[in-house]
Design a protein around this motif. Structure first.
Motif, PDB file in Angstrom:
ATOM      1  N   SER A 254      60.255 -11.928  12.600  1.00 51.40           N
ATOM      2  CA  SER A 254      60.424 -13.085  11.719  1.00 51.40           C
ATOM      3  C   SER A 254      61.124 -14.239  12.433  1.00 51.40           C
ATOM      4  N   ARG A 255      62.136 -13.921  13.237  1.00 50.40           N
ATOM      5  CA  ARG A 255      62.833 -14.975  13.995  1.00 50.40           C
ATOM      6  C   ARG A 255      61.911 -15.619  15.029  1.00 50.40           C
ATOM      7  N   ASN A 256      61.061 -14.816  15.647  1.00 50.46           N
ATOM      8  CA  ASN A 256      60.162 -15.319  16.689  1.00 50.46           C
ATOM      9  C   ASN A 256      58.948 -16.054  16.133  1.00 50.46           C
ATOM     10  N   ARG A 257      58.636 -15.842  14.875  1.00 43.52           N
ATOM     11  CA  ARG A 257      57.472 -16.466  14.240  1.00 43.52           C
ATOM     12  C   ARG A 257      57.874 -17.147  12.932  1.00 43.52           C
ATOM     13  N   PRO A 258      58.787 -18.104  12.997  1.00 45.81           N
ATOM     14  CA  PRO A 258      59.248 -18.742  11.760  1.00 45.81           C
ATOM     15  C   PRO A 258      58.090 -19.376  10.993  1.00 45.81           C
ATOM     16  N   GLY A 259      58.123 -19.189   9.691  1.00 49.45           N
ATOM     17  CA  GLY A 259      57.082 -19.743   8.838  1.00 49.45           C
ATOM     18  C   GLY A 259      55.815 -18.919   8.790  1.00 49.45           C
TER      19      GLY A 259
ATOM     20  N   MET B 180      50.445 -16.288   5.513  1.00 48.37           N
ATOM     21  CA  MET B 180      51.833 -15.878   5.654  1.00 48.37           C
ATOM     22  C   MET B 180      51.950 -14.393   5.353  1.00 48.37           C
ATOM     23  N   VAL B 181      52.764 -13.737   6.134  1.00 48.55           N
ATOM     24  CA  VAL B 181      53.032 -12.311   5.971  1.00 48.55           C
ATOM     25  C   VAL B 181      54.394 -12.181   5.293  1.00 48.55           C
ATOM     26  N   GLU B 182      54.469 -11.314   4.295  1.00 52.32           N
ATOM     27  CA  GLU B 182      55.724 -11.117   3.577  1.00 52.32           C
ATOM     28  C   GLU B 182      56.051  -9.631   3.515  1.00 52.32           C
ATOM     29  N   VAL B 183      57.300  -9.321   3.831  1.00 52.53           N
ATOM     30  CA  VAL B 183      57.783  -7.944   3.767  1.00 52.53           C
ATOM     31  C   VAL B 183      58.992  -7.925   2.838  1.00 52.53           C
ATOM     32  N   VAL B 184      58.983  -6.997   1.893  1.00 55.20           N
ATOM     33  CA  VAL B 184      60.109  -6.816   0.980  1.00 55.20           C
ATOM     34  C   VAL B 184      60.694  -5.433   1.230  1.00 55.20           C
ATOM     35  N   ILE B 185      61.984  -5.423   1.532  1.00 53.93           N
ATOM     36  CA  ILE B 185      62.708  -4.180   1.785  1.00 53.93           C
ATOM     37  C   ILE B 185      63.636  -3.954   0.606  1.00 53.93           C
ATOM     38  N   GLU B 186      63.457  -2.833  -0.065  1.00 52.40           N
ATOM     39  CA  GLU B 186      64.272  -2.511  -1.234  1.00 52.40           C
ATOM     40  C   GLU B 186      65.352  -1.519  -0.826  1.00 52.40           C
ATOM     41  N   ARG B 187      66.587  -1.854  -1.194  1.00 51.29           N
ATOM     42  CA  ARG B 187      67.728  -1.000  -0.857  1.00 51.29           C
ATOM     43  C   ARG B 187      68.388  -0.474  -2.128  1.00 51.29           C
ATOM     44  N   ASP B 188      69.037   0.687  -1.999  1.00 52.49           N
ATOM     45  CA  ASP B 188      69.759   1.260  -3.128  1.00 52.49           C
ATOM     46  C   ASP B 188      71.201   0.780  -3.143  1.00 52.49           C
ATOM     47  N   GLU B 189      71.998   1.308  -4.035  1.00 51.44           N
ATOM     48  CA  GLU B 189      73.390   0.882  -4.180  1.00 51.44           C
ATOM     49  C   GLU B 189      74.244   1.206  -2.961  1.00 51.44           C
ATOM     50  N   GLU B 190      73.790   2.093  -2.100  1.00 48.11           N
ATOM     51  CA  GLU B 190      74.502   2.421  -0.865  1.00 48.11           C
ATOM     52  C   GLU B 190      73.998   1.610   0.320  1.00 48.11           C
ATOM     53  N   GLY B 191      73.029   0.732   0.072  1.00 46.62           N
ATOM     54  CA  GLY B 191      72.475  -0.102   1.132  1.00 46.62           C
ATOM     55  C   GLY B 191      71.381   0.573   1.931  1.00 46.62           C
ATOM     56  N   ARG B 192      70.935   1.733   1.488  1.00 47.15           N
ATOM     57  CA  ARG B 192      69.887   2.458   2.219  1.00 47.15           C
ATOM     58  C   ARG B 192      68.506   2.001   1.776  1.00 47.15           C
ATOM     59  N   VAL B 193      67.614   1.889   2.751  1.00 44.56           N
ATOM     60  CA  VAL B 193      66.243   1.488   2.462  1.00 44.56           C
ATOM     61  C   VAL B 193      65.584   2.566   1.608  1.00 44.56           C
ATOM     62  N   GLN B 194      64.988   2.125   0.493  1.00 42.29           N
ATOM     63  CA  GLN B 194      64.293   3.036  -0.408  1.00 42.29           C
ATOM     64  C   GLN B 194      62.781   2.821  -0.389  1.00 42.29           C
ATOM     65  N   ALA B 195      62.373   1.560  -0.194  1.00 39.09           N
ATOM     66  CA  ALA B 195      60.945   1.249  -0.199  1.00 39.09           C
ATOM     67  C   ALA B 195      60.704  -0.017   0.613  1.00 39.09           C
TER      68      ALA B 195
ATOM     69  N   GLN C  70      52.839  -7.423   2.456  1.00 43.07           N
ATOM     70  CA  GLN C  70      51.646  -8.160   2.040  1.00 43.07           C
ATOM     71  C   GLN C  70      51.267  -8.992   3.245  1.00 43.07           C
ATOM     72  N   GLY C  71      50.206  -8.595   3.922  1.00 45.38           N
ATOM     73  CA  GLY C  71      49.877  -9.249   5.182  1.00 45.38           C
ATOM     74  C   GLY C  71      48.472  -9.783   5.227  1.00 45.38           C
ATOM     75  N   ASP C  72      48.071 -10.066   6.428  1.00 45.43           N
ATOM     76  CA  ASP C  72      46.719 -10.517   6.696  1.00 45.43           C
ATOM     77  C   ASP C  72      46.338  -9.982   8.068  1.00 45.43           C
ATOM     78  N   GLU C  73      45.240 -10.442   8.600  1.00 45.97           N
ATOM     79  CA  GLU C  73      44.790  -9.924   9.887  1.00 45.97           C
ATOM     80  C   GLU C  73      45.159 -10.838  11.045  1.00 45.97           C
ATOM     81  N   SER C  74      46.165 -11.673  10.822  1.00 44.61           N
ATOM     82  CA  SER C  74      46.682 -12.501  11.909  1.00 44.61           C
ATOM     83  C   SER C  74      47.450 -11.614  12.876  1.00 44.61           C
TER      84      SER C  74
END
Length: 106
Positions: free
Chosen positions: A88-93, A1-16, A20-24
């Protein structure tokens, strides 16, 4: 499973973004989507995002030192978010995208 975490600030802007993936096929597609904004921020906007690559972990922090470029930075990273959500929508799970922070409604 591939996991992506998007961190946003108090204004909703992406900060980081952390991948965590694999070679799939999903892992490679997600990695390309996460690496593309780094290139845009560096080569097009001449900013310096902090990037960490260790094995199947990829993380970058958005360089927002040039506040007058916030709109351009947002366009680049939000395009990445849209691509990751579509994947993510096209590859659920097989790929999960999580957003954390003060305000994640964009």
């Amino acid at each position: 499973m591939v996991e992506v975490v998007i961190e946003r600030d108090e204004e909703g802007r992406v900060q980081a973004v952390t991948l965590q993936g694999d070679e799939s096929a999903e892992g490679l597609a997600a990695a390309a989507l996460v690496e593309a904004p780094v290139l845009g921020l560096r080569d097009y906007l001449h900013l310096d995002p902090a990037v960490t690559k260790e094995g199947h972990l990829l993380r970058f922090q958005v360089d927002r030192s040039a506040f007058f470029l916030d709109r351009e930075v947002d366009a680049i990273v939000e395009t990445m978010v849209l691509g990751l959500r579509a994947l993510s929508r096209n590859r659920p799970g097989r790929i999960a995208v999580h957003e954390v922070g003060e305000s994640v409604a964009v």
